[in-house]
Scaffold this motif. Structure first.
Motif, PDB file in Angstrom:
ATOM      1  N   MET A   1       0.845  -1.179   0.000  1.00 16.92           N
ATOM      2  CA  MET A   1       0.000   0.000   0.000  1.00 16.92           C
ATOM      3  C   MET A   1       0.889   1.240   0.000  1.00 16.92           C
ATOM      4  N   THR A   2       0.539   2.214  -0.832  1.00 15.29           N
ATOM      5  CA  THR A   2       1.292   3.457  -0.944  1.00 15.29           C
ATOM      6  C   THR A   2       0.559   4.552  -0.185  1.00 15.29           C
ATOM      7  N   THR A   3       1.306   5.282   0.623  1.00 11.80           N
ATOM      8  CA  THR A   3       0.737   6.400   1.362  1.00 11.80           C
ATOM      9  C   THR A   3       1.270   7.691   0.765  1.00 11.80           C
ATOM     10  N   VAL A   4       0.376   8.580   0.447  1.00 12.10           N
ATOM     11  CA  VAL A   4       0.773   9.874  -0.096  1.00 12.10           C
ATOM     12  C   VAL A   4       0.743  10.887   1.042  1.00 12.10           C
ATOM     13  N   ALA A   5       1.856  11.541   1.259  1.00 13.26           N
ATOM     14  CA  ALA A   5       1.931  12.546   2.323  1.00 13.26           C
ATOM     15  C   ALA A   5       1.164  13.793   1.908  1.00 13.26           C
ATOM     16  N   LEU A   6       0.412  14.328   2.831  1.00 18.51           N
ATOM     17  CA  LEU A   6      -0.314  15.564   2.564  1.00 18.51           C
ATOM     18  C   LEU A   6       0.632  16.741   2.667  1.00 18.51           C
ATOM     19  N   THR A   7       0.413  17.740   1.846  1.00 18.54           N
ATOM     20  CA  THR A   7       1.210  18.955   1.924  1.00 18.54           C
ATOM     21  C   THR A   7       0.782  19.757   3.152  1.00 18.54           C
ATOM     22  N   ALA A   8       1.589  20.706   3.522  1.00 19.22           N
ATOM     23  CA  ALA A   8       1.234  21.578   4.642  1.00 19.22           C
ATOM     24  C   ALA A   8      -0.089  22.283   4.365  1.00 19.22           C
ATOM     25  N   ALA A   9      -0.269  22.757   3.146  1.00 19.50           N
ATOM     26  CA  ALA A   9      -1.506  23.462   2.793  1.00 19.50           C
ATOM     27  C   ALA A   9      -2.717  22.551   2.940  1.00 19.50           C
ATOM     28  N   GLU A  10      -2.594  21.311   2.511  1.00 14.54           N
ATOM     29  CA  GLU A  10      -3.702  20.369   2.626  1.00 14.54           C
ATOM     30  C   GLU A  10      -4.032  20.068   4.085  1.00 14.54           C
ATOM     31  N   ARG A  11      -3.021  19.931   4.900  1.00 19.15           N
ATOM     32  CA  ARG A  11      -3.252  19.642   6.327  1.00 19.15           C
ATOM     33  C   ARG A  11      -3.895  20.835   7.026  1.00 19.15           C
ATOM     34  N   ILE A  12      -3.442  22.032   6.712  1.00 20.22           N
ATOM     35  CA  ILE A  12      -4.004  23.240   7.321  1.00 20.22           C
ATOM     36  C   ILE A  12      -5.449  23.430   6.866  1.00 20.22           C
ATOM     37  N   THR A  13      -5.694  23.252   5.567  1.00 20.25           N
ATOM     38  CA  THR A  13      -7.050  23.379   5.037  1.00 20.25           C
ATOM     39  C   THR A  13      -7.974  22.366   5.701  1.00 20.25           C
ATOM     40  N   SER A  14      -7.512  21.154   5.861  1.00 16.27           N
ATOM     41  CA  SER A  14      -8.308  20.110   6.502  1.00 16.27           C
ATOM     42  C   SER A  14      -8.642  20.486   7.947  1.00 16.27           C
ATOM     43  N   PHE A  15      -7.681  21.055   8.652  1.00 18.79           N
ATOM     44  CA  PHE A  15      -7.915  21.473  10.031  1.00 18.79           C
ATOM     45  C   PHE A  15      -8.991  22.554  10.100  1.00 18.79           C
ATOM     46  N   VAL A  16      -8.897  23.559   9.240  1.00 18.21           N
ATOM     47  CA  VAL A  16      -9.883  24.645   9.236  1.00 18.21           C
ATOM     48  C   VAL A  16     -11.262  24.093   8.854  1.00 18.21           C
ATOM     49  N   ARG A  17     -11.311  23.246   7.852  1.00 16.32           N
ATOM     50  CA  ARG A  17     -12.593  22.663   7.436  1.00 16.32           C
ATOM     51  C   ARG A  17     -13.178  21.740   8.503  1.00 16.32           C
ATOM     52  N   GLY A  18     -12.319  21.150   9.317  1.00 16.22           N
ATOM     53  CA  GLY A  18     -12.803  20.323  10.421  1.00 16.22           C
ATOM     54  C   GLY A  18     -13.591  21.138  11.427  1.00 16.22           C
ATOM     55  N   ARG A  19     -13.200  22.366  11.598  1.00 15.35           N
ATOM     56  CA  ARG A  19     -13.903  23.279  12.508  1.00 15.35           C
ATOM     57  C   ARG A  19     -15.044  24.010  11.825  1.00 15.35           C
ATOM     58  N   PHE A  20     -14.878  24.272  10.535  1.00 17.97           N
ATOM     59  CA  PHE A  20     -15.864  25.034   9.763  1.00 17.97           C
ATOM     60  C   PHE A  20     -16.164  24.276   8.467  1.00 17.97           C
ATOM     61  N   PRO A  21     -17.005  23.229   8.546  1.00 11.99           N
ATOM     62  CA  PRO A  21     -17.260  22.384   7.370  1.00 11.99           C
ATOM     63  C   PRO A  21     -17.794  23.151   6.164  1.00 11.99           C
ATOM     64  N   GLN A  22     -18.438  24.270   6.403  1.00  9.24           N
ATOM     65  CA  GLN A  22     -18.984  25.064   5.304  1.00  9.24           C
ATOM     66  C   GLN A  22     -17.903  25.855   4.574  1.00  9.24           C
ATOM     67  N   ALA A  23     -16.696  25.879   5.111  1.00 10.19           N
ATOM     68  CA  ALA A  23     -15.611  26.656   4.513  1.00 10.19           C
ATOM     69  C   ALA A  23     -15.170  26.042   3.195  1.00 10.19           C
ATOM     70  N   ASP A  24     -15.225  26.833   2.154  1.00 11.60           N
ATOM     71  CA  ASP A  24     -14.745  26.424   0.838  1.00 11.60           C
ATOM     72  C   ASP A  24     -13.518  27.282   0.546  1.00 11.60           C
ATOM     73  N   LEU A  25     -12.396  26.870   1.115  1.00 12.95           N
ATOM     74  CA  LEU A  25     -11.196  27.692   1.088  1.00 12.95           C
ATOM     75  C   LEU A  25     -10.321  27.437  -0.125  1.00 12.95           C
ATOM     76  N   THR A  26      -9.760  28.513  -0.601  1.00 16.66           N
ATOM     77  CA  THR A  26      -8.661  28.413  -1.548  1.00 16.66           C
ATOM     78  C   THR A  26      -7.419  28.869  -0.791  1.00 16.66           C
ATOM     79  N   PRO A  27      -6.247  28.521  -1.260  1.00 14.75           N
ATOM     80  CA  PRO A  27      -5.034  28.862  -0.511  1.00 14.75           C
ATOM     81  C   PRO A  27      -4.839  30.350  -0.228  1.00 14.75           C
ATOM     82  N   ASP A  28      -5.414  31.217  -1.067  1.00  7.42           N
ATOM     83  CA  ASP A  28      -5.176  32.647  -0.900  1.00  7.42           C
ATOM     84  C   ASP A  28      -6.345  33.415  -0.302  1.00  7.42           C
ATOM     85  N   GLN A  29      -7.388  32.718   0.125  1.00  5.05           N
ATOM     86  CA  GLN A  29      -8.525  33.419   0.743  1.00  5.05           C
ATOM     87  C   GLN A  29      -8.179  33.852   2.154  1.00  5.05           C
ATOM     88  N   ASP A  30      -8.565  35.050   2.491  1.00  8.93           N
ATOM     89  CA  ASP A  30      -8.324  35.620   3.811  1.00  8.93           C
ATOM     90  C   ASP A  30      -9.350  35.046   4.780  1.00  8.93           C
TER      91      ASP A  30
END
Length: 84
Positions: A1-30
């Motif tokens: 089985m191959t595991t793909v490491a998540l990028t820092a951006a993906e991990r941060i986005t996932s954390f924010v979405r975990g708290r705010f599921p309605q968040a549709d974030l792009t990397p540059d949104q304030d």
């Protein structure tokens, strides 16, 4: 089985979405302007970054601009990781 490491951006986005599921974030949104961040969640972001990426965020880096976007937080992680 191959595991793909998540990028820092993906991990941060996932954390924010975990708290705010309605968040549709792009990397540059304030996320402050979108209204997702308050002072408590800002501290949670700092703790998440330190724990997840094994870095310490020095007082000099505790600036709103370093946490305003996923891209800015990813860049902060990169700088702190490179200086370790």
């Amino acid at each position: 089985m191959t595991t793909v490491a998540l990028t820092a951006a993906e991990r941060i986005t996932s954390f924010v979405r975990g708290r705010f599921p309605q968040a549709d974030l792009t990397p540059d949104q304030d996320i402050f302007a979108l209204g997702y961040i308050n002072s408590l969640f800002a501290m949670e972001l700092v703790m998440f970054i330190e724990k997840t990426f094994g870095v310490a965020v020095p007082n000099g880096e505790l600036k709103i601009d370093n946490f305003r976007t996923v891209a800015a937080m990813s860049a902060l992680v990169g700088r702190l990781d490179a200086s370790a």
